[in-house]
Write an enzyme that holds these catalytic residues in place. Sequence first.
Site, short mmCIF file in Angstrom:
data_model
loop_
_atom_site.label_atom_id
_atom_site.label_comp_id
_atom_site.label_asym_id
_atom_site.label_seq_id
_atom_site.Cartn_x
_atom_site.Cartn_y
_atom_site.Cartn_z
N HIS A 172 20.42 30.26 101.85
CA HIS A 172 21.60 30.20 102.38
C HIS A 172 22.43 31.58 102.04
CE1 HIS A 172 25.94 29.35 103.06
NE2 HIS A 172 25.67 27.87 103.18
N GLU A 276 21.59 32.51 107.40
CA GLU A 276 20.43 31.60 106.70
C GLU A 276 19.34 31.35 107.08
OE1 GLU A 276 23.06 28.22 105.73
OE2 GLU A 276 24.96 29.39 106.07
O1 LIG Z 1 30.48 24.57 100.55
P1 LIG Z 1 28.81 24.45 100.73
O2 LIG Z 1 28.37 23.05 100.36
O3 LIG Z 1 28.24 25.38 99.85
O4 LIG Z 1 28.44 24.80 102.21
C1 LIG Z 1 28.81 25.90 102.90
C2 LIG Z 1 28.42 25.98 104.33
O5 LIG Z 1 27.10 26.03 104.40
C3 LIG Z 1 26.39 26.03 105.85
O6 LIG Z 1 26.41 27.37 106.07
C4 LIG Z 1 26.81 25.01 106.69
O7 LIG Z 1 26.46 25.24 108.09
C5 LIG Z 1 28.56 24.94 106.54
O8 LIG Z 1 29.10 24.07 107.48
C6 LIG Z 1 29.03 25.15 104.96
O9 LIG Z 1 30.38 24.86 105.06
#
Ligand SMILES: O=P(O)(O)OC[C@H]1O[C@H](O)[C@H](O)[C@@H](O)[C@@H]1O
EC number: 5.1.3.15
Length: 312
Positions: A172, A276
Amino acid sequence: MSTAQVLSELQTQYASFPEVRFFEGKGGLPFVRVSNRFCDAEISLLGGQILSFSPKDQAQPVLFCSDAAYFELGKGIKGGAPVCWPWFGDHPDGLGAHGFARSNLWRVDSIERDDCEVIELVLSLPAEVCAQTPEWQGVRLSTKIRVGKWLTIALITENGSDKAVSLSQALHTYFQVSDCRTIHIEGLENNTYLDKPSNFQRQAAAGKAITVNAEVDRVYENVHSPITLLDPNWNRSITLTSEGSASAVVWNPWVEKSKAMNDFGDNEYTQMVCIETTNAASDARVIDSGQTHTMQVKIHPKAVDSRSVVIT
Ligand SMILES: O=P(O)(O)OC[C@H]1O[C@H](O)[C@H](O)[C@@H](O)[C@@H]1O
């Protein structure tokens, strides 16, 4: 064993690597710093993730880390390249978003220096962490992080259990940008995507580079070519080349989502974009008993002439 003891033992074990230092950082957590002739990098043993990567020939860091990020056991760190494993996104039974790899401490398995002086660290998630979630007992996750002029991160999943498992995952990666409103992302022009803000409805390929001027949260499908992040203000391109992945997520939380996250600054969305490398949605993989799956990304920052990055 205390964190200080663990760090001191690691320092002794890897004393032949003067470019590698172990230290207690934010939240009293264990970190590894690599400073070689190519770059400076920091790796967190919480989450087994690289947090910063600054090549010596780049004026700006490659990776973004939120000033509000949690540095706390049991929570993920919003920055660098968090490891979402063994599921990406929400869990159907409410076990928490993005899996348990990012919120647990990893072990250092090995450190090596190749002939070009690139440092390779191998970290693994302890078996007892996987064993806490019965479905993942016996499955092993390790990461290989190579820091040189380029950054390469691999996630290696070995299914040592006696049944097949269904895996979704992500590296990510948070990229530091001059201003998200001025960047372009190329390489996904011809890909359909599932749009999270509109309930994961599949959208047609846009036929043009991605720009960010609202919330972006998309799972791109059938990704088989490199993705390039162009930042004209910084005369920089960053190319991501992946293996073992046929999907990618592009994320910028924009104004409202940023305000709603406690571990992210209200205005930090302008300084970042996540690209990602994933096995997400229909790209989730079934790993049979005894099989290994590797997903990898090579991140290649390059200085470019501003004229060559202007896109109309
Ligand atoms: O806040 P987190 O659990 O780290 O997730 C952060 C982000 O991760 C990914 O990119 C998902 O597609 C998003 O929808 C999410 O908000």
